[in-house]
Design an enzyme around this catalytic site. Structure first.
Site, PDB file in Angstrom:
ATOM      1  N   GLU A  39      31.458  39.616  31.101  1.00 17.89           N
ATOM      2  CA  GLU A  39      31.270  41.041  30.766  1.00 17.89           C
ATOM      3  C   GLU A  39      30.892  41.165  29.274  1.00 17.89           C
ATOM      4  O   GLU A  39      31.398  40.400  28.438  1.00 17.89           O
ATOM      5  CB  GLU A  39      32.621  41.740  31.032  1.00 17.89           C
ATOM      6  N   LYS A 110      29.913  49.665  35.629  1.00 11.46           N
ATOM      7  CA  LYS A 110      31.351  49.532  35.934  1.00 11.46           C
ATOM      8  C   LYS A 110      31.962  50.894  36.278  1.00 11.46           C
ATOM      9  O   LYS A 110      31.861  51.854  35.496  1.00 11.46           O
ATOM     10  CB  LYS A 110      32.052  48.920  34.720  1.00 11.46           C
ATOM     11  N   CYS A 143      35.133  43.074  35.870  1.00 11.24           N
ATOM     12  CA  CYS A 143      36.492  42.966  35.358  1.00 11.24           C
ATOM     13  C   CYS A 143      37.497  43.865  36.081  1.00 11.24           C
ATOM     14  O   CYS A 143      37.838  43.614  37.212  1.00 11.24           O
ATOM     15  CB  CYS A 143      36.485  43.181  33.842  1.00 11.24           C
ATOM     16  N   VAL A 170      42.270  40.215  29.403  1.00 14.50           N
ATOM     17  CA  VAL A 170      43.302  39.940  28.402  1.00 14.50           C
ATOM     18  C   VAL A 170      44.670  39.772  29.064  1.00 14.50           C
ATOM     19  O   VAL A 170      45.627  39.368  28.423  1.00 14.50           O
ATOM     20  CB  VAL A 170      43.362  41.056  27.325  1.00 14.50           C
TER      21      VAL A 170
HETATM   22  C1  ACM Z   1      38.612  44.708  31.549  1.00 12.19           C
HETATM   23  O1  ACM Z   1      38.249  45.421  32.488  1.00 12.19           O
HETATM   24  N1  ACM Z   1      37.748  44.299  30.640  1.00 12.19           N
HETATM   25  C2  ACM Z   1      40.011  44.292  31.426  1.00 12.19           C
END
Ligand code: ACM
Length: 263
Positions: A39, A110, A143, A170
């Site tokens: 990402e 996203k 993510c 993370v």
């Molecule tokens: C994320 O969606 N970058 C944790």
């Protein structure tokens, strides 16, 4: 089909440097059909404001990154999925863009933004997308989409055989959850996470690597280290994701009871 995963630590704000790094890393292997990168891998992650995210965002396929990846995918005769900051009209999106053999294929924006991303980006406004690459259907999610199982389910119901999953994780939960996403949907998943620590004026974050490829039975075919830049190439049979029989009596899709679920 050979899938390549490539994890590294993007340098914040240095698009040109990151493109050079990407080119160097994925040119180290030949014969890869599909490369998946993290990402926001051209810009870095930890923006201080929406203005800063916007200033680093690019148009696709009009911008410099798209031109570079078009060329790279043609030179390597491959497909590439990578996470980018995308400018569309007046808005900025956390997007993944798909290229194949010198052509731009499309964009997924996203849907489920994580934490401060809600300050920096607009959420995606379209259903999770499936891209036809040769005779294989590739679903894309980014993510934090992992924590909403509807995302992977929607891609699997749409026919995706492989989910390309660029990430900047993370927290420690996602890689294990993606084993379940693979198993419950009978699909391959490739979660490609960045590594390294980003220190910006407001915050420091350390990303957790461990990029992985999981098969439709939930078996990890590869998992990379948490803290070093690395590529791995795994050969898979995407046809295995077409069989949704869990056993002779259970079918992953046909045995669902949507009329009994609260959606
Ligand atoms: C994320 O969606 N970058 C944790």
């Amino acid at each position: 089909m050979k899938i390549g995963i490539c994890q590294f630590a993007p340098v914040f704000g240095e698009i040109e440097k990151n493109l050079t790094l990407i080119e160097r890393m994925i040119s180290s292997e030949s014969g890869v059909d599909l490369w998946i990168l993290p990402e926001l891998c051209t810009t870095g992650y930890l923006f201080v404001s929406a203005d800063e995210a916007s200033s680093l965002a690019e148009e696709f396929p009009a911008g410099r990154t798209a031109r570079c990846i078009v060329e790279l995918s043609a030179d390597l005769n491959t497909s590439i999925v990578l996470g980018v900051a995308e400018k569309l009209g007046t808005k900025t999106y956390n997007s993944a863009v798909v290229f194949t053999n010198g052509n731009f294929v499309g964009t997924y924006r996203k849907i489920h933004l994580f934490f401060d991303e809600k300050r920096w980006f607009s959420p995606g406004f379209e259903a999770p997308k499936i891209f036809q690459i040769g005779d294989v259907k590739i679903g894309v999610m980014i993510c934090f989409d992992w924590i909403f199982p509807e995302t992977a389910r929607s891609l699997a119901l749409g026919g995706a055989q492989i989910i390309a999953h660029p990430a900047n994780l993370v927290l420690p939960f996602c890689q294990d959850a993606m084993v379940t996403r693979s198993l419950e949907n009978g699909i391959f998943t490739a979660t490609v996470n960045r590594i390294g620590t980003e220190t910006r004026p407001t915050k420091t974050l350390t990303f957790t690597g461990k990029s992985q490829i999981v098969d439709p039975l939930g078996k990890r075919l590869e998992i990379l280290p948490s803290d070093s830049p690395k590529v791995a190439v795994i050969e898979i049979d995407p046809g295995k994701a077409l069989d949704k029989n869990f056993n002779p009596m259970n079918h992953l899709f046909n045995d669902r009871k949507p009329e009994l679920y609260r959606l």
